[in-house]
Design a protein around this motif. Structure first.
Motif, PDB file in Angstrom:
ATOM      1  N   VAL A  49       0.862  -1.167   0.000  1.00 36.84           N
ATOM      2  CA  VAL A  49       0.000   0.000   0.000  1.00 36.84           C
ATOM      3  C   VAL A  49       0.905   1.226   0.000  1.00 36.84           C
ATOM      4  CG1 VAL A  49      -0.206   0.060   2.521  1.00 36.84           C
ATOM      5  CG2 VAL A  49      -1.962   1.120   1.108  1.00 36.84           C
ATOM      6  N   TYR A  50       0.452   2.288  -0.645  1.00 36.78           N
ATOM      7  CA  TYR A  50       1.282   3.468  -0.844  1.00 36.78           C
ATOM      8  C   TYR A  50       0.546   4.728  -0.405  1.00 36.78           C
ATOM      9  CZ  TYR A  50       3.275  -0.007  -3.988  1.00 36.78           C
ATOM     10  OH  TYR A  50       3.801  -1.165  -4.515  1.00 36.78           O
ATOM     11  N   LEU A  51       1.322   5.725  -0.060  1.00 37.87           N
ATOM     12  CA  LEU A  51       0.768   7.043   0.217  1.00 37.87           C
ATOM     13  C   LEU A  51       1.613   8.066  -0.530  1.00 37.87           C
ATOM     14  CD1 LEU A  51      -1.431   8.579   1.819  1.00 37.87           C
ATOM     15  CD2 LEU A  51       0.312   8.978   3.580  1.00 37.87           C
ATOM     16  N   GLN A  52       1.072   8.590  -1.608  1.00 38.93           N
ATOM     17  CA  GLN A  52       1.737   9.643  -2.358  1.00 38.93           C
ATOM     18  C   GLN A  52       1.366  10.974  -1.727  1.00 38.93           C
ATOM     19  OE1 GLN A  52       3.893   9.494  -5.085  1.00 38.93           O
ATOM     20  NE2 GLN A  52       4.094  11.688  -4.742  1.00 38.93           N
ATOM     21  N   MET A  53       2.375  11.699  -1.293  1.00 39.20           N
ATOM     22  CA  MET A  53       2.151  12.968  -0.592  1.00 39.20           C
ATOM     23  C   MET A  53       2.746  14.099  -1.421  1.00 39.20           C
ATOM     24  SD  MET A  53       2.952  11.787   3.327  1.00 39.20           S
ATOM     25  CE  MET A  53       4.703  11.603   3.030  1.00 39.20           C
ATOM     26  N   ASN A  54       1.893  14.982  -1.891  1.00 39.52           N
ATOM     27  CA  ASN A  54       2.306  16.127  -2.692  1.00 39.52           C
ATOM     28  C   ASN A  54       2.003  17.422  -1.953  1.00 39.52           C
ATOM     29  OD1 ASN A  54       2.968  14.340  -4.839  1.00 39.52           O
ATOM     30  ND2 ASN A  54       0.854  14.394  -5.562  1.00 39.52           N
ATOM     31  N   SER A  55       2.609  18.485  -2.407  1.00 40.84           N
ATOM     32  CA  SER A  55       2.380  19.816  -1.808  1.00 40.84           C
ATOM     33  C   SER A  55       2.508  19.765  -0.292  1.00 40.84           C
ATOM     34  CB  SER A  55       0.999  20.347  -2.212  1.00 40.84           C
ATOM     35  OG  SER A  55       0.874  20.417  -3.613  1.00 40.84           O
ATOM     36  N   LEU A  56       3.565  19.138   0.158  1.00 44.31           N
ATOM     37  CA  LEU A  56       3.746  18.936   1.600  1.00 44.31           C
ATOM     38  C   LEU A  56       3.912  20.263   2.325  1.00 44.31           C
ATOM     39  CD1 LEU A  56       5.959  15.774   1.428  1.00 44.31           C
ATOM     40  CD2 LEU A  56       3.870  15.977   2.787  1.00 44.31           C
ATOM     41  N   LYS A  57       3.408  20.291   3.547  1.00 43.43           N
ATOM     42  CA  LYS A  57       3.453  21.468   4.400  1.00 43.43           C
ATOM     43  C   LYS A  57       4.197  21.129   5.688  1.00 43.43           C
ATOM     44  CE  LYS A  57      -1.160  22.843   2.765  1.00 43.43           C
ATOM     45  NZ  LYS A  57      -2.545  23.185   3.196  1.00 43.43           N
ATOM     46  N   PRO A  58       4.758  22.121   6.361  1.00 47.15           N
ATOM     47  CA  PRO A  58       5.441  21.836   7.630  1.00 47.15           C
ATOM     48  C   PRO A  58       4.538  21.124   8.632  1.00 47.15           C
ATOM     49  CG  PRO A  58       6.026  24.016   6.861  1.00 47.15           C
ATOM     50  CD  PRO A  58       4.959  23.519   5.933  1.00 47.15           C
ATOM     51  N   GLU A  59       3.259  21.396   8.603  1.00 44.48           N
ATOM     52  CA  GLU A  59       2.345  20.737   9.543  1.00 44.48           C
ATOM     53  C   GLU A  59       2.103  19.275   9.219  1.00 44.48           C
ATOM     54  OE1 GLU A  59       1.819  23.600   7.876  1.00 44.48           O
ATOM     55  OE2 GLU A  59      -0.273  23.786   7.215  1.00 44.48           O
ATOM     56  N   ASP A  60       2.630  18.793   8.099  1.00 39.13           N
ATOM     57  CA  ASP A  60       2.570  17.365   7.780  1.00 39.13           C
ATOM     58  C   ASP A  60       3.707  16.593   8.454  1.00 39.13           C
ATOM     59  OD1 ASP A  60       1.652  18.301   4.452  1.00 39.13           O
ATOM     60  OD2 ASP A  60       0.316  17.560   6.024  1.00 39.13           O
ATOM     61  N   THR A  61       4.615  17.303   9.089  1.00 41.28           N
ATOM     62  CA  THR A  61       5.733  16.647   9.766  1.00 41.28           C
ATOM     63  C   THR A  61       5.227  15.733  10.870  1.00 41.28           C
ATOM     64  OG1 THR A  61       7.282  18.439   9.281  1.00 41.28           O
ATOM     65  CG2 THR A  61       7.783  17.037  11.178  1.00 41.28           C
ATOM     66  N   ALA A  62       5.623  14.469  10.804  1.00 38.93           N
ATOM     67  CA  ALA A  62       5.158  13.470  11.769  1.00 38.93           C
ATOM     68  C   ALA A  62       5.826  12.148  11.457  1.00 38.93           C
ATOM     69  CB  ALA A  62       3.637  13.314  11.703  1.00 38.93           C
ATOM     70  N   VAL A  63       5.643  11.202  12.368  1.00 37.22           N
ATOM     71  CA  VAL A  63       5.956   9.811  12.062  1.00 37.22           C
ATOM     72  C   VAL A  63       4.700   9.202  11.448  1.00 37.22           C
ATOM     73  CG1 VAL A  63       6.633   7.568  12.954  1.00 37.22           C
ATOM     74  CG2 VAL A  63       7.608   9.649  13.950  1.00 37.22           C
ATOM     75  N   TYR A  64       4.853   8.595  10.289  1.00 33.30           N
ATOM     76  CA  TYR A  64       3.733   8.006   9.573  1.00 33.30           C
ATOM     77  C   TYR A  64       3.740   6.494   9.743  1.00 33.30           C
ATOM     78  CZ  TYR A  64       2.520  12.407   7.360  1.00 33.30           C
ATOM     79  OH  TYR A  64       2.110  13.707   7.133  1.00 33.30           O
ATOM     80  N   PHE A  65       2.566   5.956  10.054  1.00 34.37           N
ATOM     81  CA  PHE A  65       2.406   4.527  10.280  1.00 34.37           C
ATOM     82  C   PHE A  65       1.393   3.952   9.292  1.00 34.37           C
ATOM     83  CE2 PHE A  65       4.462   4.377  14.450  1.00 34.37           C
ATOM     84  CZ  PHE A  65       4.342   5.687  14.892  1.00 34.37           C
TER      85      PHE A  65
END
Length: 122
Positions: A78-94
């Motif tokens: 499974v994939y998560l394509q993340m575009n137009s990233l913002k500083p508030e997207d900073t996190a550990v992703y599970f």
């Protein structure tokens, strides 16, 4: 079920990353899969989920239109394509296996990956 997440890193605001998660096929393909994240000092939050068939998805409002979840059951991934990233997207992703096949009800993870760090600099 042991899940392996990868693909995190450091990126500038506006950039993109693609996260991947793999797991054992027999117990992976019949379930919806979810992505969650946890920022420092905050609770873990739901980000996105995809039904077992890949035909239905669900997103956190703040990432809808920027993130896209997909899966390839033949590759147990499974994939998560993340575009137009913002500083508030900073996190550990599970990544997590949801305890049911669909996205019509909240994803309750019954198996989790180890997490991958995403850092977005401004």
């Amino acid at each position: 079920v042991q899940l392996q997440a990868s693909g995190g890193g450091v990126v500038q605001a506006g950039g993109s990353l693609r996260l991947s998660c793999t797991g054992p096929g027999r117990t992976f393909n019949n379930f919806a899969m979810g992505w969650f994240r946890q920022a420092p000092g905050k609770e873990r939050e739901f980000v996105a989920a995809i039904a077992w068939s890949g035909t239905m998805t669900k997103y956190l409002d703040s990432v809808r239109g920027r993130f896209a979840v997909s899966r390839d059951n033949a590759k147990n991934s499974v994939y998560l394509q993340m575009n137009s990233l913002k500083p508030e997207d900073t996190a550990v992703y599970f990544c997590a296996r949801c305890n049911h096949p669909y996205v019509s009800t909240p994803c309750i993870g019954d198996s989790w990956g180890q997490g991958t760090q995403v850092t977005v600099s401004s």
